[in-house]
Design an enzyme around this catalytic site. Structure first.
Site, PDB file in Angstrom:
ATOM      1  N   HIS A 164       0.839  -1.192   0.106  1.00 48.53           N
ATOM      2  CA  HIS A 164       0.002  -0.061   0.052  1.00 48.53           C
ATOM      3  C   HIS A 164       0.868   1.274   0.099  1.00 48.53           C
ATOM      4  CE1 HIS A 164      -3.646   2.378   1.373  1.00 48.53           C
ATOM      5  NE2 HIS A 164      -2.630   3.149   1.865  1.00 48.53           N
ATOM      6  N   GLU A 165       1.838   1.320   0.710  1.00 48.68           N
ATOM      7  CA  GLU A 165       2.678   2.379   1.013  1.00 48.68           C
ATOM      8  C   GLU A 165       3.779   2.538  -0.161  1.00 48.68           C
ATOM      9  OE1 GLU A 165       2.517   4.812   2.914  1.00 48.68           O
ATOM     10  OE2 GLU A 165       1.139   3.935   4.277  1.00 48.68           O
ATOM     11  N   HIS A 218       2.094   4.138  -3.127  1.00 52.88           N
ATOM     12  CA  HIS A 218       1.937   5.805  -2.888  1.00 52.88           C
ATOM     13  C   HIS A 218       3.104   6.345  -3.525  1.00 52.88           C
ATOM     14  CE1 HIS A 218      -1.818   5.775  -0.869  1.00 52.88           C
ATOM     15  NE2 HIS A 218      -1.331   5.504   0.267  1.00 52.88           N
TER      16      HIS A 218
END
Length: 232
Positions: free
Chosen positions: A23-24, A27
């Site tokens: 998820h990170e 980004h």
């Protein structure tokens, strides 16, 4: 703690950590594609979990939940550093960056669902319902791990789209607000965590969590869900 419960914790952690880390990373990757090298320069576009560990969110919170015998482990990684000044349009850039995280979790959940369901087609119901022995236990552990990976990815996708700072949903909402609304959202940054904790404590997100549960239960299906519940 017995061996079975320790194994559940280990497998749950093995499921939640990749979901959080990917998820990170998503980004930072989208930010890089938009011209922001901050995450890459900080060494955060890596699958090495050590680069993403947050002492509280990655270690302390999951351990406390495990000790309290919580049925659901949760945590978070260090946020990937983003500098919107590199974007041609900072608000639009942050919109794309924000969407990347939940989108990644949704794709991971869907791909894992497909893999898990294909594997289940090759497992007779008798093995699931009445099987025993090392091979069956290993098989159940694999389906538990994959099932928890689906669950955590669905949960992270939905939870992060809540429009409260600093969650991704707040960045999405900010893009569509008029200038005054954007200023209000930015001013809420310092209070966002408190607001979120208050909503959780008061049960204000219970309906959302119930709907999220319906989604991952639908993805797993009755047979897979049975394995996850029985193993857990």
């Amino acid at each position: 703690m017995n061996v079975s419960y320790i194994l559940q914790i280990v497998l749950s952690l093995l499921a939640v950590f990749p979901a959080i880390i990917l998820h990170e990373i998503s980004h930072g990757y989208v930010a890089l594609r938009l011209g922001d090298p901050t995450a890459k320069a900080s060494g955060r576009l890596t699958l090495n979990p050590l680069a993403h560990i947050d002492p509280i969110g990655t270690i302390l919170v999951p351990l406390i939940l495990a000790v309290l015998h919580s049925p659901f482990l949760f945590g978070w990684a260090k946020p990937v550093p983003i500098n919107p000044r590199y974007f041609g349009n900072p608000f639009k850039g942050m919109l794309y960056v924000a969407i990347a995280g939940p989108t990644t979790n949704i794709l991971l959940a869907l791909v894992t669902t497909g893999v898990g369901r294909l594997l289940l087609l090759g497992v007779p119901d008798q093995v699931i319902l009445y099987g025993s022995g090392f091979a069956v236990n290993l098989l159940n552990a694999v389906f538990f791990l994959l099932g928890m990976f689906v669950i955590y990815n669905v949960f992270l996708a939905v939870f992060n789209m809540i429009p409260i700072p600093p969650l991704d949903g707040s960045r999405v909402l900010t893009y569509f607000l008029p200038p005054e609304g954007r200023r209000i959202m930015l001013s809420l940054e310092r209070w966002g965590f408190i607001i979120l904790v208050a909503l959780l404590y008061l049960g204000g997100l219970q309906g959302l969590f119930s709907a999220t549960g319906a989604v991952w239960r639908g993805l797993l299906g009755a047979k897979w869900l049975y394995v996850v519940v029985q193993f857990g």
